[in-house]
Design an enzyme around this catalytic site. Sequence first.
Site, PDB file in Angstrom:
ATOM      1  N   HIS A 147      32.590  51.909 -62.959  1.00 31.25           N
ATOM      2  CA  HIS A 147      31.602  52.083 -61.894  1.00 31.25           C
ATOM      3  C   HIS A 147      31.632  50.892 -60.935  1.00 31.25           C
ATOM      4  O   HIS A 147      31.607  51.053 -59.706  1.00 31.25           O
ATOM      5  CB  HIS A 147      30.210  52.237 -62.515  1.00 31.25           C
ATOM      6  CG  HIS A 147      29.116  52.393 -61.527  1.00 31.25           C
ATOM      7  ND1 HIS A 147      27.844  51.889 -61.747  1.00 31.25           N
ATOM      8  CD2 HIS A 147      29.077  52.965 -60.310  1.00 31.25           C
ATOM      9  CE1 HIS A 147      27.079  52.163 -60.722  1.00 31.25           C
ATOM     10  NE2 HIS A 147      27.796  52.822 -59.821  1.00 31.25           N
TER      11      HIS A 147
ATOM     12  N   GLU B  88      34.654  51.094 -58.681  1.00 30.73           N
ATOM     13  CA  GLU B  88      34.432  52.049 -57.583  1.00 30.73           C
ATOM     14  C   GLU B  88      33.734  51.370 -56.412  1.00 30.73           C
ATOM     15  O   GLU B  88      34.106  51.547 -55.250  1.00 30.73           O
ATOM     16  CB  GLU B  88      33.607  53.233 -58.093  1.00 30.73           C
ATOM     17  CG  GLU B  88      33.140  54.203 -57.018  1.00 30.73           C
ATOM     18  CD  GLU B  88      31.718  54.687 -57.240  1.00 30.73           C
ATOM     19  OE1 GLU B  88      30.888  54.551 -56.327  1.00 30.73           O
ATOM     20  OE2 GLU B  88      31.439  55.201 -58.348  1.00 30.73           O
TER      21      GLU B  88
END
Length: 747
Positions: A109, A112
């Site tokens: 995450h 990203e």
Amino acid sequence: CHTTAKKRRSDNIEMWWWLFSLLRQSESFALSRRPRRGPTLAAAATTVVASDASIVRPKLDPRSYRLVRFENGLEALLVADPDADEAGAAMSIKAGSFDDFDDRLGLAHFHEHMLFLGTEKYPKESEFDDFLASAGGGSNAYTADEETNFFFSCNAANLAEGLDRFAQFFLKPSMTRDAVDREAEAVNSEYEMSLNDDSWRTLAVHKAMVSKAHPFSRFSCGNKDTLGSGDDLWRALRRWNQEYYVAPKMRLCVVGGKDLDDLEAMVAAEFAKIPTATTTKTTTTEKAPRRPMPWEGLASSSTEIVPVRNLREVSILWPSAASKAGVDRLPDLIAAHVLGHEGAASLHALLRERGLIEGLTCCTALRFEDAMLFSMSLDLTEEGSSKRDEIIEACFQWIGTAARSEDKVKKITDEWLAIQRLRFDFAEREAGAESFASAVAESMWDYPTQPIAGPSLFAEVARHDRGDVHRKVLERLKTLRDPKSCFFVHVAPREKHEEEGESSEESSSEMPEFQMEKWHGARYRTRRLPEETLEQYGRLVDEDHQSLRLPSSNPFVATDLDLVERKGEGLFRLTDRLWRRVDLSDAPDVVRPAPKATGRVRVKAPAPLDARAIADARLFLKLVRAELNPEKYDGEMCGQYFDFRADSTGLRLGASGFSEKVTLCFDVLVYALHTAASRLSGDGPLSVKRPPPPITFASDLFSSSKKSEEVHDDDDKKDGVSCSSSSSLKQQQRWTSTPTSSLKRQP
């Protein structure tokens, strides 16, 4: 040489000229040994996996397609849209939160986030966002358990420049050391914002319940404690990028107004340079190490979760090994369709009529490469929460009814497949370029040669024996009958759990204490259900319920799909919001005719309605929607839609979909209006003077996961009140009107 040159003084002309000459000679030497880069090289280095002729798409789809594979292993679906004023692209990477390093939970995450903060070619952190803002577009991304998806849109004329910037995400992202700590704080803030979100808290409890040997059990969002900071985080970030962001693990979808050859050259110019491999973790064909089922040991258990808000929900969950993509997923889809049906005499209709539930959802709640979780989830009223056992018993009776109705299940299966084909063949473009690209890029993993039609499954079923499909659907329904093969989750306020504990046959000393989940602080407890309770559920599976029966044939399935001759004046769509009236025979070829129609009726009030009258009209239309729900459910399944609104001028009614059935839609709508109006009386056309019988109708609280419902909620905030129908009513309540037109809950 390039590194040395950067260290030289910029005013040393001789050194710069010497370096330029050296690099020029080097490039000339290289070019003498390989083909010249450009469109010719792109064509030579590209394999066509699926041509335009072989890719199945809707009959109304004017776009051209080509699925290609570059030498580095990247596969890309090119979509040439001659009518596009918007372009877009999406990249799906077969790596997600399950691939976090054990000592860096949330790294996928965090990674990203970092890709949006500049690249070597475009180092400014806001470069991509600034470009898209000037090009009429936007971007976003998400990190899932086993996939990460990046997508953007822009004006069609800006696609080449957008792709160049987008490709740098996967070629040479900056991921600078000074941005690491700042973005880690941003991820931590995102985590802190989710602490009181009941959907995140419930998910966290589900993770806490499962086997610690499965990656689903791990914390996936990331925070300052799990990510760390400084050089260690920076080095871990770059190592993760090198291991997972390689071409064989990527699928790209590009939508643009150029022809396919131009799109291919555009993509090849940058995306073909993405590295092929840096470690052994490079291909998607490698078998993952065998993992234990995440829900081992949970069968026959019940978990109670305390929410922050006043939520009440009960779920029955069946774990199993994951089914492969394609026809193997059909049994779960059909089972969900049958058990989640909202028509007359369904479980949904029975429990809602009794005021016990506000909504029912049946679906595959979670799916991983090695496991899946089938779910029947019911949103309860306050009364329903106190009758949880009674509701679960009705669920097993409903499952038993479905499993015994073999002939009807076969007909429902055939009808569902026919509806899927009908809706696919005549699907119209609704989503934007980025949403379409994102969904297709993800679909390329499961349906590598048919990413457009694959999820609809009709092409898969055509290659299988229909009798075998029927058998597998019935077998799936029968596996759901065993209450010892599933587990239960109940979400309710703490006092409700305590009341149930006091009334339970188990002594209070046998009830486990509530514990706190580690990451979100949700309170929960898990216990084994008594054997006699499970046996009672099992007995009810074999008992018929006089009020429950499977749906009959859907009357809204269109069969007459012939087109009328294109003569006279009519409308054709230029864009999603702009229409033009012309002689239909002169409509451009890109506007493909469809056997569809739209009807609108306006019921004008004798005088402009004031705020009170509009509020009454809004309540009246909610009453209409309740009357219409079973037919609306059947209609929307077949692509028929109802629309009813109120504003200061009166009522606006509409129906749209396949031409053959629009008249039926209006018949049903008028009947619902008549039935609803018969419950009301008074001297005003929309006022309520005497209390009618108790009526069930939809409330304004819709599921946040339903985009269409969010749009209708936004419409409600405008001057006109929208009560447009949606595909699933998630929140419904029982109310009764009073002589003063106020509303109160029924006891």
